[in-house]
Design a protein around this motif. Structure first.
Motif, PDB file in Angstrom:
ATOM      1  N   HIS A  69       0.895  -1.193   0.038  1.00 24.02           N
ATOM      2  CA  HIS A  69       0.021  -0.023  -0.034  1.00 24.02           C
ATOM      3  C   HIS A  69       1.004   1.351   0.042  1.00 24.02           C
ATOM      4  CE1 HIS A  69      -3.888  -2.075   1.854  1.00 24.02           C
ATOM      5  NE2 HIS A  69      -3.488  -2.556   0.649  1.00 24.02           N
ATOM      6  N   ASN A  70       2.125   1.253  -0.712  1.00 25.84           N
ATOM      7  CA  ASN A  70       3.044   2.305  -0.494  1.00 25.84           C
ATOM      8  C   ASN A  70       2.677   3.234  -1.557  1.00 25.84           C
ATOM      9  OD1 ASN A  70       5.010   1.548   1.479  1.00 25.84           O
ATOM     10  ND2 ASN A  70       4.942  -0.206   0.402  1.00 25.84           N
ATOM     11  N   PHE A  71       3.009   4.527  -1.932  1.00 23.95           N
ATOM     12  CA  PHE A  71       2.884   5.221  -2.934  1.00 23.95           C
ATOM     13  C   PHE A  71       3.797   4.880  -3.844  1.00 23.95           C
ATOM     14  CE2 PHE A  71       1.381   7.608   0.878  1.00 23.95           C
ATOM     15  CZ  PHE A  71       0.316   8.018   0.473  1.00 23.95           C
ATOM     16  N   PRO A  72       3.518   5.116  -5.374  1.00 21.09           N
ATOM     17  CA  PRO A  72       4.212   4.595  -6.392  1.00 21.09           C
ATOM     18  C   PRO A  72       5.523   5.509  -6.486  1.00 21.09           C
ATOM     19  CG  PRO A  72       1.939   4.588  -6.942  1.00 21.09           C
ATOM     20  CD  PRO A  72       2.028   5.190  -5.711  1.00 21.09           C
ATOM     21  N   GLU A  73       5.292   6.599  -6.287  1.00 25.95           N
ATOM     22  CA  GLU A  73       6.600   7.697  -6.170  1.00 25.95           C
ATOM     23  C   GLU A  73       7.651   7.119  -5.365  1.00 25.95           C
ATOM     24  OE1 GLU A  73       2.806  10.593  -6.707  1.00 25.95           O
ATOM     25  OE2 GLU A  73       3.408   8.625  -5.804  1.00 25.95           O
ATOM     26  N   ILE A 127       8.330   3.899  -4.088  1.00 24.19           N
ATOM     27  CA  ILE A 127       8.896   2.711  -4.391  1.00 24.19           C
ATOM     28  C   ILE A 127       9.747   2.920  -5.641  1.00 24.19           C
ATOM     29  CG2 ILE A 127       8.209   0.401  -5.434  1.00 24.19           C
ATOM     30  CD1 ILE A 127       7.652   0.839  -2.569  1.00 24.19           C
ATOM     31  N   GLU A 128       9.450   3.638  -6.556  1.00 27.67           N
ATOM     32  CA  GLU A 128      10.341   4.081  -7.674  1.00 27.67           C
ATOM     33  C   GLU A 128      11.390   4.856  -7.045  1.00 27.67           C
ATOM     34  OE1 GLU A 128      10.351   6.855 -11.734  1.00 27.67           O
ATOM     35  OE2 GLU A 128       8.467   6.495 -10.773  1.00 27.67           O
ATOM     36  N   PHE A 129      11.401   5.789  -6.320  1.00 30.29           N
ATOM     37  CA  PHE A 129      12.578   6.399  -5.605  1.00 30.29           C
ATOM     38  C   PHE A 129      13.460   5.468  -4.946  1.00 30.29           C
ATOM     39  CE2 PHE A 129      14.531   8.473  -1.821  1.00 30.29           C
ATOM     40  CZ  PHE A 129      15.368   9.404  -2.609  1.00 30.29           C
ATOM     41  N   ARG A 130      12.775   4.547  -4.205  1.00 33.27           N
ATOM     42  CA  ARG A 130      13.476   3.600  -3.310  1.00 33.27           C
ATOM     43  C   ARG A 130      14.379   2.465  -4.209  1.00 33.27           C
ATOM     44  NH1 ARG A 130      10.288  -1.798  -1.857  1.00 33.27           N
ATOM     45  NH2 ARG A 130      10.675  -1.933  -4.158  1.00 33.27           N
ATOM     46  N   ASP A 131      13.866   2.070  -5.110  1.00 31.65           N
ATOM     47  CA  ASP A 131      14.619   1.384  -6.491  1.00 31.65           C
ATOM     48  C   ASP A 131      15.655   1.945  -7.083  1.00 31.65           C
ATOM     49  OD1 ASP A 131      12.776  -0.562  -5.668  1.00 31.65           O
ATOM     50  OD2 ASP A 131      11.515  -0.441  -7.258  1.00 31.65           O
ATOM     51  N   ASP A 132      15.369   3.178  -7.311  1.00 27.48           N
ATOM     52  CA  ASP A 132      16.415   4.190  -8.030  1.00 27.48           C
ATOM     53  C   ASP A 132      17.830   4.253  -7.172  1.00 27.48           C
ATOM     54  OD1 ASP A 132      17.474   6.113 -10.080  1.00 27.48           O
ATOM     55  OD2 ASP A 132      17.158   7.387  -8.421  1.00 27.48           O
ATOM     56  N   ILE A 133      17.457   4.664  -5.857  1.00 26.69           N
ATOM     57  CA  ILE A 133      18.480   4.915  -4.760  1.00 26.69           C
ATOM     58  C   ILE A 133      19.559   3.667  -4.592  1.00 26.69           C
ATOM     59  CG2 ILE A 133      19.073   5.014  -2.351  1.00 26.69           C
ATOM     60  CD1 ILE A 133      18.557   7.615  -3.630  1.00 26.69           C
ATOM     61  N   VAL A 134      18.814   2.346  -4.271  1.00 28.72           N
ATOM     62  CA  VAL A 134      19.347   1.219  -4.588  1.00 28.72           C
ATOM     63  C   VAL A 134      20.181   0.973  -5.571  1.00 28.72           C
ATOM     64  CG1 VAL A 134      19.129  -1.527  -4.542  1.00 28.72           C
ATOM     65  CG2 VAL A 134      17.708  -0.105  -2.918  1.00 28.72           C
ATOM     66  N   ALA A 135      19.846   1.203  -7.054  1.00 27.39           N
ATOM     67  CA  ALA A 135      20.549   0.984  -8.117  1.00 27.39           C
ATOM     68  C   ALA A 135      21.628   2.041  -8.413  1.00 27.39           C
ATOM     69  CB  ALA A 135      19.292   1.097  -9.415  1.00 27.39           C
ATOM     70  N   ARG A 136      21.424   3.134  -8.123  1.00 25.20           N
ATOM     71  CA  ARG A 136      22.304   4.107  -8.144  1.00 25.20           C
ATOM     72  C   ARG A 136      23.631   3.964  -7.366  1.00 25.20           C
ATOM     73  NH1 ARG A 136      20.288   9.855  -6.468  1.00 25.20           N
ATOM     74  NH2 ARG A 136      18.725   9.053  -7.543  1.00 25.20           N
TER      75      ARG A 136
END
Length: 302
Positions: A69-73, A75-84
């Motif tokens: 139930h997280n906000f899509p923005e 989750i997208e930010f989370r994955d971007d930080i991990v990849a970066r």
């Protein structure tokens, strides 16, 4: 943004303390992990961890208990930080526990209270012995009681009577097999400190922390938005408003505030004028009872 000498010295001291805590944990524990949701406090933890061990890689994994139930923005930010930054992320999906019967969906649709079991199961299965969290003492009364090193028993439960003294910045990480320690490097930070540091370090955050237009409806004095968690009810009117989020979490119980603050400087001015903490203003799960947070912490929640 220009900080006064006093503000700069305060941020320098808080940063130094947090970095010391990260390094202390690295020296004392075998399998630490950082709880990371993509929210501002956990993003600040990652930023400080990167500083603490630079130029080496962060020696800890990240763990996110994803309610679904997280906000899509976010989750997208989370994955971007991990990849970066080349980080390793473990995700415990609450939906998996619901699907196999270990958890049951609540009638009110909120999944925040359902995070405890997946969190404790993940700690046990990965054998994490130190778990970093972004909790701060200014957020809520139960968190104000918490030590920086908070011992949890073999069931992941918080026992206030077992809190240890922390004199002269000496932290006791001793624990028995099966126990673990929760670690809070941001304990002494305030919400305003966090935002001043974000401004100074130019730390990127999910866009929902800044003012934007969104369809919302009013419930329990908070602006909620539609999502997979349900709502609005038949009697709740949807309005298009300019809002922002002071904290992020399960969308069913995380409210927005009316705001036109679209820059870090404007958010800082808004926070400085506020008389409510971000959890007190926008988290419905903390309003269930007077001791809602403390009860959940005793069960194993952060």
């Amino acid at each position: 943004m220009t900080l006064s000498l006093t503000e700069t010295a305060n941020l320098d001291a808080l940063e130094s303390e947090a970095i010391h805590i990260f390094r202390e944990v690295a020296g004392e524990f075998d399998r630490p992990v950082i709880l990371f949701s993509g929210g501002k406090d956990s993003t600040l933890l990652v930023h400080l961890a990167l500083k603490a061990f630079w130029p080496a890689a962060v020696p800890f994994a990240l763990l996110h208990v994803d309610t679904g139930h997280n906000f899509p923005e976010v989750i997208e930010f989370r994955d971007d930080i991990v990849a970066r930054h080349g980080l390793r992320l473990e995700v415990a999906h609450v939906q998996d526990w619901i699907d196999d019967g270990r958890l049951t969906e609540r009638p009110d649709g909120t999944r925040n209270p359902l995070q405890t079991v997946p969190l404790l199961d993940s700690i046990a299965s990965h054998r994490f012995d130190a778990v970093f969290g972004g909790g701060r003492r200014d957020e809520e009364r139960a968190r104000a009681k918490e030590r920086i090193f908070s011992l949890r028993n073999a069931f992941g439960q918080w026992e206030p009577r077992r809190q240890r003294p922390e004199l002269w910045n000496l932290y006791n990480g001793r624990h028995k097999p099966g126990e673990h320690v929760r670690v809070f490097p941001l304990s002494n930070w305030t919400e305003l400190d966090v935002w001043n540091y974000i401004a100074r370090e130019n730390i990127e955050l999910p866009s929902i922390y800044y003012a934007h237009d969104r369809d919302v409806y009013l419930r329990d004095g908070m602006w909620l938005t539609h999502g997979p968690w349900g709502g609005p009810a038949a009697h709740e009117t949807v309005l298009r408003r300019t809002i922002r989020y002071r904290t992020v979490g399960d969308g069913s119980c995380t409210g927005a505030v009316d705001s036109t603050a679209s820059t870090v400087e404007e958010v800082i001015a808004e926070v400085a004028a506020s008389r409510l903490t971000e959890r007190g203003a926008t988290r419905a799960d903390d309003r269930l009872t007077e001791a809602a947070m403390e009860d959940r912490k005793k069960e194993g929640y952060f």
